[in-house]
Design an enzyme around this catalytic site. Structure first.
Site, PDB file in Angstrom:
ATOM      1  CG  MET A  41      -3.100 -22.522   0.103  1.00  0.00           C
ATOM      2  SD  MET A  41      -3.155 -24.030   0.881  1.00  0.00           S
ATOM      3  CE  MET A  41      -3.641 -25.311  -0.400  1.00  0.00           C
ATOM      4  CG  ASP A  42       2.171 -18.522  -5.169  1.00  0.00           C
ATOM      5  OD1 ASP A  42       2.801 -19.354  -5.350  1.00  0.00           O
ATOM      6  OD2 ASP A  42       2.301 -17.264  -5.839  1.00  0.00           O
ATOM      7  N   GLY A  43       3.816 -20.025  -2.520  1.00  0.00           N
ATOM      8  CA  GLY A  43       5.068 -19.980  -1.800  1.00  0.00           C
ATOM      9  C   GLY A  43       5.574 -20.847  -1.060  1.00  0.00           C
ATOM     10  CB  THR A 235       0.522 -16.212   0.255  1.00  0.00           C
ATOM     11  OG1 THR A 235       0.406 -17.295  -0.333  1.00  0.00           O
ATOM     12  CG2 THR A 235      -0.421 -16.019   1.622  1.00  0.00           C
TER      13      THR A 235
END
Lengths: 290, 290
Positions: A41-43, A235
């Site tokens: 779960m990047d960002g 992501t």
């Protein structure tokens, strides 16, 4: 009254959305459905910056995106979902940021084990994966409670990687295997003249090559609770694994949509599954024959 | 005479190409240059099918593509290049196909250690990486000769992964570490009353957690001859690691151009390096702080 009307309206839209998803999923189910999807779960922080929100707000919106992804995945029939919630490396962030994420984590874990949460709706068993000793006491206790409360759920599995890195997981499995093998050797020594002596003599002669094997390691990996993932979605367009499920991603389809995590939606999941299906037979053949 | 003229013409084009590359590389060198690029050379067989060539021809054209990639990489100043030539899984292919790849490998290794080969031109030391015992005797001998002949080259390194999978590499490192630690324990026992006794007593008490640590494992990985790759390029649009450098790809930029391996060209490498540069500072910050 207005509020009620609004709520009724949004309820209609929600039901319509659920109905449309069900239609799409039943078409999708003609092909193979992934058994296990993993998410990096990047960002979240970049989303907060982009939207001029306070720092922690990115993670809160990220949590809502996670709930949607879990709902869509379980509705589709995916049995295992794994998320990378917090890496061991993340402990190096500023103390106040780590604290804020830990607080949010505790709050959300407690929210998750509520009667009406998504976990009970879909019959999801929760595993917390990683070196849980590194978590603060309140978060660890909440995690342990969540595992206990959902232990009897058997329809689906959610693995939440906290205080996790893949290299740490492998090292932990090596250590566990060593401890087990060491105990075995000591027992052989204690029993002395039994049939195990030949094996012990083998060890004494330095035949330590067979001390630990692949099965030992795989049995002791934290992620032994789930099969290897079929799809790994990261992501924000990043195409790196960042020390996540390295051992398990040997033949996994990696998908990196350019959206930030809080922006991920139904269509991204759909696209990932369609690509997975397109490659599925080729991958299966590769796994078995090549 | 015509032949000479033709050769002269192509020589001019080649020189012009080299000159243009040099110009582009000197512009590129203003930014950070990757220290290590790894390649999964995927799509040789599909290329042969697509072009209606006989099966082995895909690998032969693939070899030419490899030579170009090595030339471009070393010209750019990349010190380490690693290629996935043959996986342990590949031994499960049809025997005649395995034999044909082995024959080609032997031929090309011998070609590589020729005086005028690319290795001597760029001062490249060759390492063959993997469980070399699985190779047929002629290929293993050729590989050993290539390592011996290039042992004094020190400007660049080419690691050729044959009979390799990442899980096998990690298991091999665990075994080696066990053997080493086991020898150490036996020596402690033999020496008896020296300062090592406390440590030995620790082991005897079952404190086996500290038997093997991360440094032990990393020291014994086959790929300890090179730093972790900065870029991993896999052709034919596949976004899977296929059990290649899993341990080493923790923070590596993964790039998957859609072309088949024999079709890879200068512009794909350039694009990969440009993307690497774009992410470089962000990655460095992540590595150190997050």
């Amino acid at each position: 009254m207005e509020k009620r009307g609004g709520s009724g309206g949004s309820q209609i839209f929600e039901n319509l959305g659920t109905f449309l998803r069900k239609c799409i999923f039943s078409v999708l189910s003609v092909g193979p459905i992934p058994n296990h999807i993993a998410f990096i779960m990047d960002g979240n922080r970049r989303f907060a910056k982009k939207q001029n929100l306070i720092e922690g707000a990115g993670h809160k919106v990220g949590y809502l995106a996670l709930m949607s992804m879990l709902r869509y995945s379980y509705e589709l029939g995916v049995k295992y979902v794994t998320i990378y919630a917090f890496s061991i490396e993340n402990f190096k962030r500023r103390p106040e940021e780590v604290q804020s994420v830990m607080d949010l984590m505790q709050e959300k874990i407690e929210q998750l084990i509520n009667e009406e949460s998504i976990l009970n709706h879909f019959g999801v068993r929760v595993h917390f994966i990683g070196n849980l000793k590194l978590l603060s006491a309140p978060v660890r206790l909440a995690a342990e409670r969540a595992m206990l409360v959902t232990a009897c759920n058997s329809k689906a599995v959610l693995s939440i990687c906290v205080a996790y890195t893949s290299t740490n997981e492998i090292m932990h499995a090596v250590e566990e295997s060593c401890v087990k093998k060491w105990d075995e050797i000591r027992e052989l020594k204690a029993s002395g003249v039994d049939c195990g002596l030949t094996k012990l003599e083998g060890y004494e002669k330095g035949e330590a090559q067979d001390l630990i094997n692949l099965t030992d390691i795989e049995k002791h990996l934290y992620m032994a609770v789930a099969p290897d993932p079929d799809i790994l979605i990261r992501t924000s367009g990043e195409t790196r694994l960042s020390n996540f499920l390295l051992w398990q991603s040997q033949y996994c389809y990696l998908y990196s949509p350019s959206v930030l995590w809080p922006e991920i939606g139904f269509w991204h999941l759909l696209w990932a599954v369609l690509n997975f299906q397109r490659n599925h037979f080729y991958l299966e053949k590769k796994k078995k024959q090549l």
